[in-house]
Design a protein around this motif. Structure first.
Motif, short mmCIF file in Angstrom:
data_model
loop_
_atom_site.label_atom_id
_atom_site.label_comp_id
_atom_site.label_asym_id
_atom_site.label_seq_id
_atom_site.Cartn_x
_atom_site.Cartn_y
_atom_site.Cartn_z
N VAL A 182 0.84 -1.20 0.00
CA VAL A 182 0.00 0.00 0.00
C VAL A 182 0.88 1.25 0.00
O VAL A 182 0.59 2.23 -0.70
CB VAL A 182 -0.94 0.00 1.22
CG1 VAL A 182 -1.75 1.30 1.28
CG2 VAL A 182 -1.88 -1.20 1.16
N PRO A 186 2.26 3.90 -4.74
CA PRO A 186 2.34 5.25 -5.32
C PRO A 186 3.77 5.70 -5.65
O PRO A 186 3.95 6.75 -6.28
CB PRO A 186 1.75 6.14 -4.21
CG PRO A 186 0.98 5.23 -3.33
CD PRO A 186 1.72 3.93 -3.38
N TRP A 210 -7.38 -3.37 -7.69
CA TRP A 210 -7.24 -2.25 -6.75
C TRP A 210 -5.78 -1.80 -6.68
O TRP A 210 -5.50 -0.60 -6.68
CB TRP A 210 -7.72 -2.68 -5.36
CG TRP A 210 -7.40 -1.66 -4.31
CD1 TRP A 210 -8.11 -0.54 -4.00
CD2 TRP A 210 -6.23 -1.64 -3.47
NE1 TRP A 210 -7.48 0.17 -3.01
CE2 TRP A 210 -6.33 -0.48 -2.67
CE3 TRP A 210 -5.15 -2.49 -3.31
CZ2 TRP A 210 -5.36 -0.16 -1.72
CZ3 TRP A 210 -4.19 -2.16 -2.38
CH2 TRP A 210 -4.28 -1.01 -1.59
N GLN A 214 -3.68 1.97 -7.56
CA GLN A 214 -2.83 2.70 -6.63
C GLN A 214 -1.49 3.10 -7.25
O GLN A 214 -0.71 3.83 -6.63
CB GLN A 214 -2.57 1.85 -5.37
CG GLN A 214 -3.82 1.42 -4.64
CD GLN A 214 -4.70 2.60 -4.24
OE1 GLN A 214 -4.29 3.47 -3.49
NE2 GLN A 214 -5.92 2.63 -4.78
N THR A 216 -0.29 5.30 -9.03
CA THR A 216 -0.67 6.61 -9.55
C THR A 216 0.47 7.35 -10.27
O THR A 216 0.21 8.27 -11.04
CB THR A 216 -1.20 7.49 -8.41
OG1 THR A 216 -0.25 7.50 -7.33
CG2 THR A 216 -2.53 6.94 -7.88
#
Length: 264
Positions: A182, A186, A210, A214, A216
């Motif tokens: 997580v 990014p 998902w 993330q 990005t």
């Protein structure tokens, strides 16, 4: 487990290289078909056997996620002399690959996440995760026993080297890697291909999608959804298509590396 089947391997010759990382309780056997396909396309392929894997259940008592990350890092460093270096990982190996791409952006030119273990499937794993800090799992069920692996192809399933059990404490390491993913997603700045199997019984394909959302800062994120085969995608019915798609995904990145160096 058969040590010949689970051994690390290096294949192919070329100016570009790809590091392949297997998953939890797996071995390089799981990803070898992808390695062979990439080697046939002119890449040098390196697939280490992660610490504690491919031998006996007891070997996993002495390791943690840090050992796996260090092993992956060392393997990546060993490929620094190649023109372009790519990383592809299966399941837990995808989380390790994500870590490498996020923390070593100057080394990783492209990333492939195969059935990434972002979210496990089923309510049991969700419950165990909620209990992870209580120590209850390790006391009540110190070992998790396995009788098979998630393959739909009966031939591959019959040949698969299977670790008969693993220490339940290692689940904490998997959850730690999930949490790190997580944070790392990014930070990834290279093109990324995420591959999911819709019939996966181990990880939730929605978790893979998902995770893709993330990424990005990645300049190009693609998701390949396979409707054939289960979790061990490289060895299953969707494996040949996936290998072709991975090769096609990496090809323009290899060419870009040549053009960029010609300019300089």
């Amino acid at each position: 487990m058969d040590p010949w089947k689970t051994a690390p391997f290096e294949l192919g010759h070329g100016d570009d290289a790809c590091l392949l990382l297997h998953g939890f309780t797996g071995s390089p056997w799981d990803i070898r078909p992808l390695g062979e396909a990439l080697a046939a396309r002119g890449l040098h392929v390196k697939a280490p056997r992660l610490p504690g894997h491919g031998t006996t259940p007891e070997a996993l008592l002495e390791v943690s996620h840090r050992h796996w990350q260090e092993s992956a890092q060392e393997a990546l460093y060993s490929l620094r002399g190649y023109r372009n270096v790519f990383v592809a990982g299966l399941s837990m190996g995808a989380l390790l690959g994500l870590h490498l791409a996020a923390r070593q952006p100057e080394l990783v030119r492209g990333l492939v996440l195969i059935a990434p273990a972002a979210r496990f499937k089923g309510p049991t794993m969700a419950l165990l995760k909620r209990l992870r800090h209580t120590g209850l799992l390790e006391r009540v069920k110190p070992w998790v026993h396995k009788t098979g692996t998630d393959l739909s192809d009966p031939v591959a399933l019959a040949e698969a080297p299977i670790l008969s059990a693993f220490p339940s404490a290692r689940l904490n390491d998997l959850w730690t890697l999930q949490a790190q993913a997580v944070e790392n997603a990014p930070l990834v700045r290279c093109p990324t291909l995420v591959v999911v199997a819709e019939q996966d019984h181990v990880v939730d394909p929605e978790g893979g999608r998902w995770l893709a959302s993330q990424l990005t800062q990645s300049p190009d994120v693609r998701v390949l959804s396979l409707h054939e085969g289960y979790h061990i995608i490289p060895r299953d019915k969707g494996g040949p298509r996936m290998a072709a798609e991975v090769g096609d995904f990496l090809e323009p990145l290899r060419e870009w590396g040549i053009e960029a160096r010609a300019v300089h």
